[in-house]
Write a protein that holds these residues in place. Sequence first.
Motif, PDB file in Angstrom:
ATOM      1  N   SER A 128       0.846  -1.200   0.000  1.00 48.00           N
ATOM      2  CA  SER A 128       0.000   0.000   0.000  1.00 48.00           C
ATOM      3  C   SER A 128       0.873   1.238   0.000  1.00 48.00           C
ATOM      4  O   SER A 128       2.027   1.217   0.443  1.00 48.00           O
ATOM      5  N   GLY A 129       0.302   2.321  -0.517  1.00 50.70           N
ATOM      6  CA  GLY A 129       1.037   3.571  -0.597  1.00 50.70           C
ATOM      7  C   GLY A 129       0.085   4.717  -0.846  1.00 50.70           C
ATOM      8  O   GLY A 129      -1.137   4.554  -0.803  1.00 50.70           O
ATOM      9  N   VAL A 130       0.653   5.880  -1.108  1.00 48.74           N
ATOM     10  CA  VAL A 130      -0.153   7.085  -1.265  1.00 48.74           C
ATOM     11  C   VAL A 130       0.266   7.901  -2.470  1.00 48.74           C
ATOM     12  O   VAL A 130       1.432   7.881  -2.879  1.00 48.74           O
ATOM     13  N   VAL A 131      -0.701   8.606  -3.026  1.00 46.38           N
ATOM     14  CA  VAL A 131      -0.466   9.655  -4.011  1.00 46.38           C
ATOM     15  C   VAL A 131      -0.752  10.957  -3.278  1.00 46.38           C
ATOM     16  O   VAL A 131      -1.902  11.279  -2.992  1.00 46.38           O
ATOM     17  N   ILE A 132       0.301  11.685  -2.930  1.00 48.24           N
ATOM     18  CA  ILE A 132       0.166  12.907  -2.128  1.00 48.24           C
ATOM     19  C   ILE A 132       0.046  14.091  -3.073  1.00 48.24           C
ATOM     20  O   ILE A 132       0.974  14.401  -3.822  1.00 48.24           O
ATOM     21  N   GLU A 133      -1.098  14.763  -3.014  1.00 49.70           N
ATOM     22  CA  GLU A 133      -1.367  15.866  -3.936  1.00 49.70           C
ATOM     23  C   GLU A 133      -1.422  17.194  -3.192  1.00 49.70           C
ATOM     24  O   GLU A 133      -2.056  17.307  -2.140  1.00 49.70           O
ATOM     25  N   GLU A 134      -0.754  18.199  -3.744  1.00 48.39           N
ATOM     26  CA  GLU A 134      -0.795  19.556  -3.210  1.00 48.39           C
ATOM     27  C   GLU A 134      -1.999  20.298  -3.792  1.00 48.39           C
ATOM     28  O   GLU A 134      -2.535  19.908  -4.838  1.00 48.39           O
ATOM     29  N   PRO A 135      -2.438  21.383  -3.162  1.00 50.32           N
ATOM     30  CA  PRO A 135      -3.558  22.167  -3.701  1.00 50.32           C
ATOM     31  C   PRO A 135      -3.333  22.663  -5.126  1.00 50.32           C
ATOM     32  O   PRO A 135      -4.306  22.891  -5.861  1.00 50.32           O
ATOM     33  N   PRO A 156       5.420   6.870  -3.129  1.00 50.93           N
ATOM     34  CA  PRO A 156       5.791   6.234  -1.857  1.00 50.93           C
ATOM     35  C   PRO A 156       4.848   5.086  -1.525  1.00 50.93           C
ATOM     36  O   PRO A 156       3.630   5.246  -1.515  1.00 50.93           O
ATOM     37  N   LYS A 157       5.425   3.931  -1.235  1.00 52.78           N
ATOM     38  CA  LYS A 157       4.634   2.722  -0.961  1.00 52.78           C
ATOM     39  C   LYS A 157       5.551   1.660  -0.403  1.00 52.78           C
ATOM     40  O   LYS A 157       6.776   1.792  -0.453  1.00 52.78           O
ATOM     41  N   GLY A 158       4.951   0.574   0.093  1.00 51.61           N
ATOM     42  CA  GLY A 158       5.744  -0.533   0.592  1.00 51.61           C
ATOM     43  C   GLY A 158       4.878  -1.727   0.906  1.00 51.61           C
ATOM     44  O   GLY A 158       3.650  -1.620   1.010  1.00 51.61           O
ATOM     45  N   ASN A 159       5.502  -2.883   1.049  1.00 55.60           N
ATOM     46  CA  ASN A 159       4.768  -4.102   1.363  1.00 55.60           C
ATOM     47  C   ASN A 159       3.999  -3.946   2.667  1.00 55.60           C
ATOM     48  O   ASN A 159       4.480  -3.326   3.622  1.00 55.60           O
ATOM     49  N   ALA A 160       2.806  -4.532   2.708  1.00 57.33           N
ATOM     50  CA  ALA A 160       1.952  -4.406   3.883  1.00 57.33           C
ATOM     51  C   ALA A 160       2.556  -5.163   5.070  1.00 57.33           C
ATOM     52  O   ALA A 160       3.024  -6.298   4.925  1.00 57.33           O
ATOM     53  N   ASN A 169      -0.355   1.453   7.065  1.00 54.14           N
ATOM     54  CA  ASN A 169       0.884   1.067   6.399  1.00 54.14           C
ATOM     55  C   ASN A 169       1.290   2.106   5.358  1.00 54.14           C
ATOM     56  O   ASN A 169       2.470   2.471   5.242  1.00 54.14           O
ATOM     57  N   ALA A 170       0.312   2.626   4.611  1.00 56.40           N
ATOM     58  CA  ALA A 170       0.593   3.629   3.585  1.00 56.40           C
ATOM     59  C   ALA A 170       1.110   4.925   4.213  1.00 56.40           C
ATOM     60  O   ALA A 170       2.044   5.554   3.695  1.00 56.40           O
TER      61      ALA A 170
END
Length: 271
Positions: A128-135, A156-160, A169-170
């Motif tokens: 799991s990971g994230v898509v980090i979005e700015e305004p 950014p992500k990695g094995n659970a 986890n994300a």
Amino acid sequence: MTGPILFVKAYVPPHLRGGHQVKGYHRRDRPGHSQPAKAVHHPELDHHGEPVKIHQPSTPTPLAAFGDPKAVATVVPGGEVPAQLHGVLFEPWADHPTTAEGWDYVDGVNDDLDEPPIHAPKGKVVASGVVIEEPDGRIWLVAPTNGFGGYRASFPKGNAEPELSLQANAIKEAFEETGLKVEITGFVGDFERTTSVARLYLAKRVGGTPARMGWESQAVHLAPKDKLYGLLNMATDHGPAEAIGAGPKPPPPPKPPAQPYPKNHESGMLF
């Protein structure tokens, strides 16, 4: 009589060349002379407490790039960042969790998010990971240290971890790889990768600083969506980029032509 030839260092900022992102570098004015980057040690130690050498360090961009929504801004470990961006301060996340139990109850998990079950085929793990979005629409990416796994940049992500929810986890992976504190705001999708099926969440930055990225990253990029494909060199990251509005993902590179088997001249057989 001509005067002496002066060799003056010139900085070439990151740019696109032939559809690929070229990182910034220093060169000399005289053609054929370049100034290679010197290896440095990451300010953070690895999981075993050992120093990590960055063989080809990334080059940071000027601070002004943070204020330009059309520019890629790059931070290196311990590098300079502005005081704030879009009203959120850049400062270390000092009280981040340090145990599995702490991470499982970390702030930023979205309990109201409706998520489908996730399935990984045999031989692959869940990540799991994230898509980090700015305004301003730009997205945070990480540059794995020494191009680990062949990646120039990725989400950014990695094995659970079995003790953590996928959201927790994300958030943990985002902090370890970018130095940022994030909150989950939405669901992007599940994407099959080489060794895993990764669930990616949409997230927003609420604290932390990329200057404190962990040892697994040698740079953190803040990139406009229309420049994501120039940074994401692995096709496994193109699906998520397309899902968040980066435009149609580029076609896969053409396969090399098949080579004929050599022929045994005595028997006429192929082997």
